[in-house]
Design a protein around this motif. Sequence first.
Motif, PDB file in Angstrom:
ATOM      1  N   SER A 128     -13.696   5.967   4.479  1.00 42.11           N
ATOM      2  CA  SER A 128     -12.792   6.001   3.448  1.00 42.11           C
ATOM      3  C   SER A 128     -11.954   4.960   4.052  1.00 42.11           C
ATOM      4  O   SER A 128     -10.621   3.781   3.200  1.00 42.11           O
ATOM      5  CB  SER A 128     -11.304   7.249   3.485  1.00 42.11           C
ATOM      6  OG  SER A 128     -12.519   8.288   3.515  1.00 42.11           O
ATOM      7  N   ILE A 129     -12.014   4.395   5.526  1.00 35.61           N
ATOM      8  CA  ILE A 129     -10.746   3.037   5.914  1.00 35.61           C
ATOM      9  C   ILE A 129     -11.215   1.672   5.629  1.00 35.61           C
ATOM     10  O   ILE A 129     -11.099   1.180   5.331  1.00 35.61           O
ATOM     11  CB  ILE A 129     -10.657   3.758   7.759  1.00 35.61           C
ATOM     12  CG1 ILE A 129      -9.919   4.841   8.180  1.00 35.61           C
ATOM     13  CG2 ILE A 129      -9.577   2.443   7.611  1.00 35.61           C
ATOM     14  CD1 ILE A 129      -9.999   5.139   9.333  1.00 35.61           C
TER      15      ILE A 129
ATOM     16  N   GLN B 168       0.980  -1.211   0.196  1.00 34.06           N
ATOM     17  CA  GLN B 168      -0.084   0.089  -0.120  1.00 34.06           C
ATOM     18  C   GLN B 168       1.146   1.255  -0.213  1.00 34.06           C
ATOM     19  O   GLN B 168       1.920   1.660   0.335  1.00 34.06           O
ATOM     20  CB  GLN B 168      -1.175  -0.244   1.138  1.00 34.06           C
ATOM     21  CG  GLN B 168      -1.608  -0.794   0.746  1.00 34.06           C
ATOM     22  CD  GLN B 168      -3.316  -0.636  -0.010  1.00 34.06           C
ATOM     23  OE1 GLN B 168      -4.029   0.502   0.620  1.00 34.06           O
ATOM     24  NE2 GLN B 168      -3.057  -0.806  -0.761  1.00 34.06           N
ATOM     25  N   MET B 169       0.183   2.437  -0.137  1.00 32.51           N
ATOM     26  CA  MET B 169       1.321   4.052  -0.476  1.00 32.51           C
ATOM     27  C   MET B 169       0.593   4.864   0.494  1.00 32.51           C
ATOM     28  O   MET B 169      -0.618   5.106   0.296  1.00 32.51           O
ATOM     29  CB  MET B 169       0.770   3.950  -1.941  1.00 32.51           C
ATOM     30  CG  MET B 169       1.700   4.802  -2.223  1.00 32.51           C
ATOM     31  SD  MET B 169       2.614   4.957  -3.830  1.00 32.51           S
ATOM     32  CE  MET B 169       3.112   6.780  -3.941  1.00 32.51           C
ATOM     33  N   VAL B 170       0.606   5.667   0.667  1.00 36.88           N
ATOM     34  CA  VAL B 170       0.976   7.009   1.656  1.00 36.88           C
ATOM     35  C   VAL B 170       0.613   8.178   0.373  1.00 36.88           C
ATOM     36  O   VAL B 170       2.193   7.975   0.724  1.00 36.88           O
ATOM     37  CB  VAL B 170       1.086   7.004   3.142  1.00 36.88           C
ATOM     38  CG1 VAL B 170       0.740   7.710   3.703  1.00 36.88           C
ATOM     39  CG2 VAL B 170       0.652   5.182   3.951  1.00 36.88           C
ATOM     40  N   PHE B 171      -0.270   8.894  -0.109  1.00 36.69           N
ATOM     41  CA  PHE B 171       0.908   9.880  -0.498  1.00 36.69           C
ATOM     42  C   PHE B 171       0.601  10.946   0.318  1.00 36.69           C
ATOM     43  O   PHE B 171       0.240  11.732   1.446  1.00 36.69           O
ATOM     44  CB  PHE B 171      -0.745  10.272  -1.496  1.00 36.69           C
ATOM     45  CG  PHE B 171      -0.545   9.378  -2.962  1.00 36.69           C
ATOM     46  CD1 PHE B 171       0.464   9.439  -4.034  1.00 36.69           C
ATOM     47  CD2 PHE B 171      -1.628   7.837  -2.058  1.00 36.69           C
ATOM     48  CE1 PHE B 171      -0.182   7.935  -5.039  1.00 36.69           C
ATOM     49  CE2 PHE B 171      -1.293   7.180  -3.029  1.00 36.69           C
ATOM     50  CZ  PHE B 171      -1.318   6.655  -4.107  1.00 36.69           C
ATOM     51  N   GLN B 172       2.133  12.339  -1.077  1.00 34.83           N
ATOM     52  CA  GLN B 172       2.103  13.537   0.102  1.00 34.83           C
ATOM     53  C   GLN B 172       1.003  14.442   0.393  1.00 34.83           C
ATOM     54  O   GLN B 172       0.519  15.051   1.314  1.00 34.83           O
ATOM     55  CB  GLN B 172       3.067  14.354  -0.920  1.00 34.83           C
ATOM     56  CG  GLN B 172       3.672  15.679  -0.563  1.00 34.83           C
ATOM     57  CD  GLN B 172       3.889  15.844  -1.201  1.00 34.83           C
ATOM     58  OE1 GLN B 172       5.112  15.457  -2.580  1.00 34.83           O
ATOM     59  NE2 GLN B 172       5.151  17.268  -0.603  1.00 34.83           N
ATOM     60  N   ASN B 173       0.011  14.870  -0.603  1.00 36.01           N
ATOM     61  CA  ASN B 173      -1.324  15.372  -0.581  1.00 36.01           C
ATOM     62  C   ASN B 173      -1.883  14.957   0.527  1.00 36.01           C
ATOM     63  O   ASN B 173      -2.995  13.928   0.113  1.00 36.01           O
ATOM     64  CB  ASN B 173      -1.619  15.754  -1.760  1.00 36.01           C
ATOM     65  CG  ASN B 173      -3.060  17.117  -1.293  1.00 36.01           C
ATOM     66  OD1 ASN B 173      -3.381  17.591  -0.973  1.00 36.01           O
ATOM     67  ND2 ASN B 173      -2.769  17.936  -2.048  1.00 36.01           N
ATOM     68  N   SER B 174      -2.145  14.758   1.112  1.00 33.19           N
ATOM     69  CA  SER B 174      -3.288  14.175   2.819  1.00 33.19           C
ATOM     70  C   SER B 174      -4.694  14.637   2.624  1.00 33.19           C
ATOM     71  O   SER B 174      -4.984  13.690   2.134  1.00 33.19           O
ATOM     72  CB  SER B 174      -2.655  14.181   4.095  1.00 33.19           C
ATOM     73  OG  SER B 174      -3.062  15.772   4.248  1.00 33.19           O
TER      74      SER B 174
ATOM     75  N   SER C  80      -6.188  13.143  -1.550  1.00 29.16           N
ATOM     76  CA  SER C  80      -5.797  11.104  -0.899  1.00 29.16           C
ATOM     77  C   SER C  80      -7.002  10.841  -1.133  1.00 29.16           C
ATOM     78  O   SER C  80      -6.948   9.713  -0.717  1.00 29.16           O
ATOM     79  CB  SER C  80      -4.279  10.824  -0.121  1.00 29.16           C
ATOM     80  OG  SER C  80      -3.135  11.278  -0.874  1.00 29.16           O
ATOM     81  N   LEU C  81      -7.933  11.466   0.054  1.00 27.57           N
ATOM     82  CA  LEU C  81      -9.498  11.341   0.516  1.00 27.57           C
ATOM     83  C   LEU C  81     -10.589  11.275  -0.620  1.00 27.57           C
ATOM     84  O   LEU C  81     -10.999  12.610  -0.924  1.00 27.57           O
ATOM     85  CB  LEU C  81      -9.988  11.764   1.230  1.00 27.57           C
ATOM     86  CG  LEU C  81      -8.603  11.139   2.798  1.00 27.57           C
ATOM     87  CD1 LEU C  81      -8.130  11.999   4.637  1.00 27.57           C
ATOM     88  CD2 LEU C  81      -8.237   9.920   3.404  1.00 27.57           C
TER      89      LEU C  81
END
Length: 364
Positions: free
Chosen positions: A138-139, A119-125, A128-129
């Motif tokens: 979302s989760i 999985q990936m966590v992006f810079q722009n929080s 991303s949602l």
Amino acid sequence: MNTANHLTDDPAVRLDPTRDRGGKAQPLLSVRGLRKHFILKRDGWGKPASRVHAVDGVDFDVHKGETLGIVGESGCGKSTTARLLMHLLAPDAGEVIFDGDPVGGLGGLSLREMRRQMQMVFQNSYSSLNPRMSVEESIAFGPQVHGLGRRESRQRARRLLDQVGLSPALFANRYPHELSGGQRQRVNIARALALEPRLLILDEAVSALDKSVEAQVLNLLVDLKREYGLTYLFISHDLNVVRYISDRVMVMYLGKVAEMGDTEALYRAPAHPYTRALMSAMPSMDPNRRTERAPLVGDPPNPIDLPPGCRFCPRCPLVVDECHRREPDLMALGDGAHSAACLRAAEVSGLDDASLATSQEESP
């Protein structure tokens, strides 16, 4: 139960070492010859006339349980590499192997299963949602798509919110616009963990946060890694952050790997002139340690029209004639744990900053 195809909330199953089919000796992620060129213009026959060499033959391994940091200037290919690994961009060439299984193709790991384990966590929080979905929705969305029931998915979402430091009673029904940047990034981390992945790709995940919040999120990542037995690929331009969280560091320059090695060894004795320049540019709290001259002069070459030989030649203070004729491969130094793509790597690792600056002044 086959944990490769089913989600579970049993910690004993979630952390089952049999998931590591090849054992600790087998890298969790192996990348070979990864390449991505963006075509800008075609000739009258439809053939590429100009292209950007974004990622150009990258090889590296990520070992189980480690954090591999990737650093480099903007435009060096860090984020493009992450998107290629997740197949958000289609690679032009190369192979991605996850725990011994090639990703995609006949007989390989499907993209669906790969994305459950990576999985990936992006810079722009914020972007991303989904702004129309609550935090809990979302989760819970990912586990539901992969077959977990609605009730179990929402229970997992609330448990993960609590683990990332957000009270489910206060935050479960909120929407992204009602959260701060740090809170949104915690939600993104919880969402990435909802599928019980083995590898997290963190692309500038803390760069947009205030320093106090950044420290909290970094400590959260360290705790989660220990609790879930995770492996991280951590991308950042902040060298101090990379040093804090990484076990090994990979330095990229114009789509190529310039240097790779254990974090402390690389920071103490960088073996590539580009890496040494990056380290010299790090801000210091010591008033007696002042930067009197620019650690690196000139702009990076045009990624559309790359120079022959070594790509760092136009900016290198130690360039020799052979550098213009031959593009160096990664060469092992010492015991092999440290490697650099420089013809003079052994010499660079023994220089101090003053000697390198003198060489830069003397270079044509």
